[in-house]
Design an enzyme around this catalytic site. Sequence first.
Site, mmCIF file in Angstrom:
data_model
loop_
_atom_site.group_PDB
_atom_site.id
_atom_site.type_symbol
_atom_site.label_atom_id
_atom_site.label_comp_id
_atom_site.label_asym_id
_atom_site.label_seq_id
_atom_site.Cartn_x
_atom_site.Cartn_y
_atom_site.Cartn_z
ATOM 1 N N LYS A 123 48.583 -77.924 97.152
ATOM 2 C CA LYS A 123 49.733 -77.469 97.952
ATOM 3 C C LYS A 123 50.481 -78.645 98.569
ATOM 4 C CE LYS A 123 47.159 -74.936 100.660
ATOM 5 N NZ LYS A 123 45.843 -75.237 100.030
ATOM 6 N N ARG A 183 47.986 -68.393 107.347
ATOM 7 C CA ARG A 183 46.634 -68.278 106.796
ATOM 8 C C ARG A 183 45.938 -67.017 107.270
ATOM 9 N NH1 ARG A 183 45.828 -74.507 106.213
ATOM 10 N NH2 ARG A 183 44.156 -74.651 104.706
ATOM 11 N N ARG A 242 39.248 -86.534 97.413
ATOM 12 C CA ARG A 242 40.539 -86.843 98.058
ATOM 13 C C ARG A 242 40.412 -88.003 99.042
ATOM 14 N NH1 ARG A 242 43.765 -81.957 100.592
ATOM 15 N NH2 ARG A 242 41.825 -81.634 101.738
ATOM 16 N N ARG A 262 38.894 -87.449 104.715
ATOM 17 C CA ARG A 262 38.967 -86.477 105.810
ATOM 18 C C ARG A 262 37.566 -85.994 106.164
ATOM 19 N NH1 ARG A 262 43.614 -82.209 104.176
ATOM 20 N NH2 ARG A 262 42.083 -80.867 105.180
ATOM 21 N N ARG A 281 35.271 -74.065 103.692
ATOM 22 C CA ARG A 281 36.721 -73.811 103.782
ATOM 23 C C ARG A 281 37.184 -72.898 102.655
ATOM 24 N NH1 ARG A 281 38.417 -79.533 103.327
ATOM 25 N NH2 ARG A 281 40.541 -78.774 103.236
#
Length: 218
Positions: free
Chosen positions: A13, A90, A129, A162, A173
């Site tokens: 996204k 969300r 990531r 992160r 998540r």
Amino acid sequence: MNIVMMGPPGAGKGTQAKILAERFDLLHLSPGDLLREAVREGTELGRKAKTFMDAGLLVPDELIVDLIGARIREEETGRARGVILDGFPRTLRQAEALDGLLEESGRSLDAVVNITLPVEEAVRRLTGRRVCRGCGANYHLLYKPPRALGVCDLCGGPLYQRTDDTEETARSRLEVYRRETEPLISYYARRGLVREVDGRGNVDAVTDRLVKALRLGP
Ligand code: ADP
Ligand code: AMP
């Protein structure tokens, strides 16, 4: 054009919203980016949000709606050709709040893109990531490695992982997404707004599919 980007964490996204925002003069709004900035700056919002974020849980709706509401009301937003919302809404409460916020600013929602991706690929994307501390650019250890290890190609800033991109938190998540966010797809489908986009394949391939699905081409 006002667009909501949906899809599980890791679907792409943020990567795609940045590309589309630049190419089509849209304002990119990401509560995740805004929250991480608040955490870094040690603001009251940052302090309240950090525990939820580190645990892979959603931050309470009222904090998020205030944060995004303030941005949607800003003058700068009025000058863009539209907004592209990445990671908001969300929950159903957030979706209802968004309807009110857009109406208040004379806008309406044109499309909801649902980027789909198998869970195991999402986990691979999340755990690999890396993000630049300086400019926020996104990398991936395998799929989009920086030219020099740990250094941003764009600004030379240091790359970090992160705290919520560990495998365990990534999996929670994804579960939170399935339970709390995925039901929004039928909320928007009832209004005929949803466009499904396959998130597999390289970044350019996904961008092409999005441009077609949104009929944004020249
Ligand atoms: P989201 O915002 O949906 O959580 P991101 O855009 O941050 O996802 O992407 C998650 C990770 O996957 C990042 O490391 C990014 O560089 C990488 N990535 C994004 N799109 C692709 C793609 N199409 N192919 C391979 N890796 C991708
Ligand atoms: P993201 O950058 O979109 O992956 O979001 C990172 C984290 O920020 C999430 O796991 C949540 O803790 C929080 N967050 C981001 N967007 C929202 C939202 N719309 N509602 C609640 N929490 C959010």
